[in-house]
Design an enzyme around this catalytic site. Structure first.
Site, PDB file in Angstrom:
ATOM      1  N   ASP A 102       1.457   3.990 -36.500  1.00 41.03           N
ATOM      2  CA  ASP A 102       0.768   3.063 -37.415  1.00 41.03           C
ATOM      3  C   ASP A 102      -0.515   3.658 -37.991  1.00 41.03           C
ATOM      4  O   ASP A 102      -1.462   2.934 -38.287  1.00 41.03           O
ATOM      5  CB  ASP A 102       0.437   1.734 -36.701  1.00 41.03           C
ATOM      6  CG  ASP A 102       1.653   1.133 -36.014  1.00 41.03           C
ATOM      7  OD1 ASP A 102       2.670   0.949 -36.693  1.00 41.03           O
ATOM      8  OD2 ASP A 102       1.589   0.863 -34.800  1.00 41.03           O
ATOM      9  N   HIS A 127       6.880   2.309 -42.543  1.00 41.25           N
ATOM     10  CA  HIS A 127       5.921   2.992 -43.404  1.00 41.25           C
ATOM     11  C   HIS A 127       5.610   2.127 -44.620  1.00 41.25           C
ATOM     12  O   HIS A 127       6.481   1.851 -45.435  1.00 41.25           O
ATOM     13  CB  HIS A 127       6.471   4.363 -43.816  1.00 41.25           C
ATOM     14  CG  HIS A 127       6.598   5.301 -42.658  1.00 41.25           C
ATOM     15  ND1 HIS A 127       7.192   6.540 -42.740  1.00 41.25           N
ATOM     16  CD2 HIS A 127       6.200   5.180 -41.365  1.00 41.25           C
ATOM     17  CE1 HIS A 127       7.154   7.133 -41.558  1.00 41.25           C
ATOM     18  NE2 HIS A 127       6.560   6.321 -40.712  1.00 41.25           N
TER      19      HIS A 127
END
Length: 430
Positions: free
Chosen positions: A14, A42
């Site tokens: 992340d 993503h």
């Protein structure tokens, strides 16, 4: 002469890899995923429009960029087709540019059932998987019994292997986990339907990458998750089931390490983690809540709230060593705006009072206390700033101190979610 550039995460995932891959693919002929599966998430923001990709490489939003899924990626046909359909509904051409290795392992319904049954059985001791079948699919691969994308196009062979696999996995599901069995015919029919759609996209990805390399094309290698989730180098057992570090590039794509020219380590300006596992700098106070709120720290794949904490230079040093990082991209700097003071973890103190480096497994983190260095914060906004000189002096000092502590240059700074909200000090493809 083309360059091969790698973008990977240096923390627990992340970190903001999707935006940076999208930004850099302006210079790339191809983008390749080499590990993980649709457990990745993503997020890309282009002109204010948000797109979340799970399996398809982030270069898909750049016109003319070829997108490749390598042999190291585990492919769930249903998830892939959903993602393709969503992009096509937005007017993004996918099938013409996406190619998938026939050697990529398949994630099928029994992998998902096993993954979820195991997490349920673990109770409070659960690992915190996404429940999407990633681990069981990699298990089948290593046990040399798994089905691969290329098997889809040989119906009789596929059906025979599928029958054996279901006998094996259904025994566990029914007898050990007390869950319903997965139906053979339904699974076979679904797979054969997907085969027709996937066949035009199948390609020897390794051969294609070397063709591009020999032609002098620029290639981007897109990592998923983060270095501290690596099956070998992460906080085991609270890790993913693939090699998220640089070693996974060669095994997952077939491009040898000597061909890699630059490795960009994506690093958040603070630290986050999803799911269980050690997290020495985790904050349980108002500051932690502030970081989570400002940073929109909710998983793009699972929707789970991310745990937030101070920047950890110890784990970044380990990631730099393991990955041979060429340069760092520091993301979400703007989230720190307005904090009076900012802490950086410079070491861990054990029960004997000795300051140590990052341990190699989760149990060894027990009893460790972070050693902090306090720095002044800044009140000015850094959101959307596009030059280093425009940043507040305290922000520049923070960046410089991180470089000193980890021994690697910060080449890119992200100051917002849009691809244009970026400071590029040294371009990886230059």
């Amino acid at each position: 002469m083309g360059k091969n550039v790698v973008v990977l995460g240096t923390q627990w995932g992340d970190e903001g890899k999707g935006k940076i891959v999208d930004l850099l693919t302006e210079h790339a002929a191809a983008v390749v995923r080499y590990q993980g599966g649709h457990n990745a998430g993503h997020t890309l923001v282009i002109n204010g429009e948000k797109t979340v990709l799970h399996l398809i490489p982030s270069g898909i939003l750049r016109e003319g960029v070829q997108c490749l899924i390598g042999n190291g990626v585990v492919v769930a046909p249903d998830a892939l087709m959903r993602e393709i359909t969503k992009l096509e509904e937005k007017g993004v051409p996918v099938r013409e540019r996406l190619r998938i290795s026939p050697a990529a392992p398949l994630i099928l319904s029994y992998h998902v059932a096993l993954d979820q049954a195991r997490e349920k059985a673990r109770g409070e001791a659960k690992i915190g998987t996404t429940g999407r079948g990633i681990g069981p699919a990699y298990e089948d691969k290593v046990a040399r019994r798994g089905l691969r994308v290329g098997d889809l196009f040989h119906r009789e062979r596929f059906a025979a292997k599928l029958g054996e696999l279901l006998d094996y996995h259904n025994f566990q599901l029914v007898n050990y986990y007390k869950e319903p069995a997965i139906d053979f015919q339904q699974t076979l029919d679904e797979c054969m339907a997907y085969a027709e759609q996937l066949k035009p996209m199948m390609l020897d990805v390794t051969a294609e990458l070397h063709n591009l390399r020999r032609a002098g094309k620029d290639i981007m290698f897109e990592g998923a998750q983060g270095s501290l989730l690596d099956i070998d180098h992460g906080t085991y057992p609270y890790v993913t089931s693939s090699n998220t570090t640089a070693g996974g590039i060669s095994t997952g794509s077939g491009v040898g390490p000597m061909y890699l020219d630059y490795i960009l380590g994506i690093t958040k300006a603070y630290t986050t983690r999803v799911g269980s596992g050690p997290f020495p700098t985790e904050l349980f106070d108002e500051t932690g809540a502030t970081l989570a709120k400002r940073g929109h720290e909710f998983g793009s794949t699972t929707g789970r709230a991310r745990r937030c904490g101070w920047f950890d230079a110890v784990i970044l040093r380990r990631a730099i060593d393991v990955n041979s990082i060429s340069g760092i991209c520091l993301t979400k700097l703007d989230v720190l705006d307005g904090l009076e003071t900012i802490n950086i973890c410079v070491g861990y103190k054990n029960e004997n009072g000795a300051v140590i480096d990052a341990p190699s497994d989760a149990d060894s983190y027990i009893g460790l206390e972070p050693v902090y260095e306090e720095m002044p914060g800044w009140s000015e906004s850094t959101l959307g700033v596009k030059t280093l000189e425009e940043l507040p002096q305290a922000a520049r000092d923070y960046i410089k101190r991180i470089e000193e502590l980890v021994g690697a240059p910060i080449d890119i700074i992200s100051t917002g979610p849009d691809r244009n909200e970026t400071i590029v000090l040294r371009h990886p493809f230059a």
